[in-house]
Scaffold this motif. Sequence first.
Motif, PDB file in Angstrom:
ATOM      1  N   ASN A 175       0.821  -1.218   0.000  1.00 56.83           N
ATOM      2  CA  ASN A 175       0.000   0.000   0.000  1.00 56.83           C
ATOM      3  C   ASN A 175       0.856   1.270   0.000  1.00 56.83           C
ATOM      4  OD1 ASN A 175       1.030  -0.086   2.543  1.00 56.83           O
ATOM      5  ND2 ASN A 175      -0.948  -0.214   3.600  1.00 56.83           N
ATOM      6  N   ASP A 176       2.113   1.131  -0.404  1.00 62.83           N
ATOM      7  CA  ASP A 176       3.083   2.235  -0.490  1.00 62.83           C
ATOM      8  C   ASP A 176       3.545   2.763   0.866  1.00 62.83           C
ATOM      9  OD1 ASP A 176       3.203   2.171  -3.277  1.00 62.83           O
ATOM     10  OD2 ASP A 176       1.443   3.482  -3.447  1.00 62.83           O
ATOM     11  N   LYS A 177       3.152   2.104   1.940  1.00 63.61           N
ATOM     12  CA  LYS A 177       3.686   2.479   3.256  1.00 63.61           C
ATOM     13  C   LYS A 177       5.053   1.843   3.419  1.00 63.61           C
ATOM     14  CE  LYS A 177      -0.706   3.303   5.364  1.00 63.61           C
ATOM     15  NZ  LYS A 177      -0.988   4.290   6.319  1.00 63.61           N
ATOM     16  N   LYS A 178       5.817   2.351   4.384  1.00 63.22           N
ATOM     17  CA  LYS A 178       7.161   1.830   4.647  1.00 63.22           C
ATOM     18  C   LYS A 178       7.174   1.129   5.992  1.00 63.22           C
ATOM     19  CE  LYS A 178       9.588   5.187   1.887  1.00 63.22           C
ATOM     20  NZ  LYS A 178       8.871   6.226   1.326  1.00 63.22           N
ATOM     21  N   ALA A 179       8.067   0.152   6.123  1.00 59.02           N
ATOM     22  CA  ALA A 179       8.216  -0.576   7.387  1.00 59.02           C
ATOM     23  C   ALA A 179       9.672  -0.986   7.552  1.00 59.02           C
ATOM     24  CB  ALA A 179       7.309  -1.805   7.389  1.00 59.02           C
ATOM     25  N   LYS A 180      10.019  -1.397   8.761  1.00 55.18           N
ATOM     26  CA  LYS A 180      11.357  -1.922   9.060  1.00 55.18           C
ATOM     27  C   LYS A 180      11.224  -3.388   9.419  1.00 55.18           C
ATOM     28  CE  LYS A 180      14.144   1.979  10.408  1.00 55.18           C
ATOM     29  NZ  LYS A 180      15.092   1.824   9.346  1.00 55.18           N
ATOM     30  N   ARG A 181      12.224  -4.161   9.046  1.00 51.28           N
ATOM     31  CA  ARG A 181      12.277  -5.579   9.393  1.00 51.28           C
ATOM     32  C   ARG A 181      13.656  -5.880   9.963  1.00 51.28           C
ATOM     33  NH1 ARG A 181       7.497  -5.181   9.134  1.00 51.28           N
ATOM     34  NH2 ARG A 181       6.217  -5.797   7.358  1.00 51.28           N
ATOM     35  N   ASP A 182      13.690  -6.614  11.043  1.00 55.82           N
ATOM     36  CA  ASP A 182      14.942  -7.143  11.583  1.00 55.82           C
ATOM     37  C   ASP A 182      14.902  -8.646  11.350  1.00 55.82           C
ATOM     38  OD1 ASP A 182      15.930  -4.707  12.521  1.00 55.82           O
ATOM     39  OD2 ASP A 182      14.835  -4.902  14.413  1.00 55.82           O
ATOM     40  N   ILE A 183      15.943  -9.168  10.700  1.00 56.15           N
ATOM     41  CA  ILE A 183      15.971 -10.577  10.323  1.00 56.15           C
ATOM     42  C   ILE A 183      17.242 -11.220  10.853  1.00 56.15           C
ATOM     43  CG2 ILE A 183      16.026 -12.203   8.393  1.00 56.15           C
ATOM     44  CD1 ILE A 183      14.630  -9.960   6.735  1.00 56.15           C
ATOM     45  N   VAL A 184      17.075 -12.332  11.540  1.00 56.68           N
ATOM     46  CA  VAL A 184      18.218 -13.125  11.965  1.00 56.68           C
ATOM     47  C   VAL A 184      18.544 -14.076  10.822  1.00 56.68           C
ATOM     48  CG1 VAL A 184      19.066 -14.838  13.621  1.00 56.68           C
ATOM     49  CG2 VAL A 184      17.612 -12.940  14.409  1.00 56.68           C
ATOM     50  N   ARG A 185      19.763 -13.960  10.300  1.00 54.63           N
ATOM     51  CA  ARG A 185      20.245 -14.847   9.237  1.00 54.63           C
ATOM     52  C   ARG A 185      21.068 -15.939   9.911  1.00 54.63           C
ATOM     53  NH1 ARG A 185      17.169 -13.637   4.957  1.00 54.63           N
ATOM     54  NH2 ARG A 185      17.242 -11.439   4.426  1.00 54.63           N
ATOM     55  N   HIS A 186      20.627 -17.163   9.787  1.00 56.69           N
ATOM     56  CA  HIS A 186      21.240 -18.285  10.508  1.00 56.69           C
ATOM     57  C   HIS A 186      21.695 -19.343   9.509  1.00 56.69           C
ATOM     58  CE1 HIS A 186      21.634 -21.693  13.266  1.00 56.69           C
ATOM     59  NE2 HIS A 186      21.524 -20.850  14.264  1.00 56.69           N
ATOM     60  N   VAL A 187      22.829 -19.956   9.773  1.00 62.71           N
ATOM     61  CA  VAL A 187      23.274 -21.028   8.891  1.00 62.71           C
ATOM     62  C   VAL A 187      22.300 -22.207   9.007  1.00 62.71           C
ATOM     63  CG1 VAL A 187      25.709 -20.372   8.999  1.00 62.71           C
ATOM     64  CG2 VAL A 187      24.819 -22.042  10.615  1.00 62.71           C
ATOM     65  N   PRO A 188      22.115 -22.965   7.928  1.00 62.98           N
ATOM     66  CA  PRO A 188      21.238 -24.134   8.009  1.00 62.98           C
ATOM     67  C   PRO A 188      21.770 -25.154   9.022  1.00 62.98           C
ATOM     68  CG  PRO A 188      21.765 -23.597   5.727  1.00 62.98           C
ATOM     69  CD  PRO A 188      22.664 -22.768   6.593  1.00 62.98           C
ATOM     70  N   ALA A 189      20.891 -26.046   9.433  1.00 65.81           N
ATOM     71  CA  ALA A 189      21.254 -27.052  10.433  1.00 65.81           C
ATOM     72  C   ALA A 189      20.593 -28.382  10.095  1.00 65.81           C
ATOM     73  CB  ALA A 189      20.822 -26.580  11.823  1.00 65.81           C
ATOM     74  N   ILE A 190      21.051 -29.404  10.794  1.00 62.49           N
ATOM     75  CA  ILE A 190      20.454 -30.732  10.664  1.00 62.49           C
ATOM     76  C   ILE A 190      20.013 -31.202  12.045  1.00 62.49           C
ATOM     77  CG2 ILE A 190      21.745 -31.434   8.620  1.00 62.49           C
ATOM     78  CD1 ILE A 190      22.703 -32.952  11.929  1.00 62.49           C
ATOM     79  N   ALA A 191      19.063 -32.115  12.048  1.00 68.90           N
ATOM     80  CA  ALA A 191      18.643 -32.808  13.268  1.00 68.90           C
ATOM     81  C   ALA A 191      18.447 -34.271  12.890  1.00 68.90           C
ATOM     82  CB  ALA A 191      17.356 -32.217  13.816  1.00 68.90           C
ATOM     83  N   VAL A 192      18.610 -35.158  13.872  1.00 70.09           N
ATOM     84  CA  VAL A 192      18.610 -36.588  13.572  1.00 70.09           C
ATOM     85  C   VAL A 192      17.677 -37.353  14.499  1.00 70.09           C
ATOM     86  CG1 VAL A 192      20.042 -38.632  13.218  1.00 70.09           C
ATOM     87  CG2 VAL A 192      21.059 -36.353  12.960  1.00 70.09           C
ATOM     88  N   LEU A 193      16.759 -38.069  13.891  1.00 68.57           N
ATOM     89  CA  LEU A 193      15.929 -39.035  14.591  1.00 68.57           C
ATOM     90  C   LEU A 193      16.735 -40.330  14.573  1.00 68.57           C
ATOM     91  CD1 LEU A 193      13.164 -39.603  15.886  1.00 68.57           C
ATOM     92  CD2 LEU A 193      12.256 -39.954  13.594  1.00 68.57           C
ATOM     93  N   ALA A 194      17.456 -40.581  15.669  1.00 66.66           N
ATOM     94  CA  ALA A 194      18.424 -41.685  15.742  1.00 66.66           C
ATOM     95  C   ALA A 194      17.771 -42.906  16.388  1.00 66.66           C
ATOM     96  CB  ALA A 194      19.653 -41.248  16.528  1.00 66.66           C
TER      97      ALA A 194
END
Length: 184
Positions: free
Chosen positions: A31-50
Amino acid sequence: MAAYPEIVKSSKIVYEGPIFSVETQDVALYNDKKAKRDIVRHVPAIAVLAFVDDDHIILEKQWRATINDFILEIPAGKLDARDFDEPQHAVIRELNEELRMSASSIERALGFFETVGFSDAYMYLYVARDLKPIAENKQLPRDLGETMDLVTLSFDELKSLFDSGNLNDQKTITAFLYWNYLRG
């Protein structure tokens, strides 16, 4: 109302650390309004169902400074430069570092964004089966300060934790729900 993308007008990294960075953006809305965004950039990860067997998995009870408490969770870790093209390498490393095990079978199950409200953190969930202990002289060092108790739980025990609200780690909940799906 239809959904519209935001247009990034400017961005700046305001913090850069070894695991994540923080980016602040100026964006234009539909709608032509302006906003600010703060973004955490994180490296990808894995998880394991062992899986120990079809009815038991290995979890870790470890201290997490972010919540100032211990938490029960599946093994997990960040991808690094060796892993970006093949996250399965991180699975092999984390099984060694954390469980002191190798697996004859490793399969990718799914992937998910962890917290899209403020971060681009993405995690791959893998299933590891046919675990075997790793000889002490082949074990990789754990991360600095990383200590954990290994816990083997049955599906019913994990379900009880889930049902009572005492399973509260997102990746572990996702893994439990996937395990429940596999059981049909």
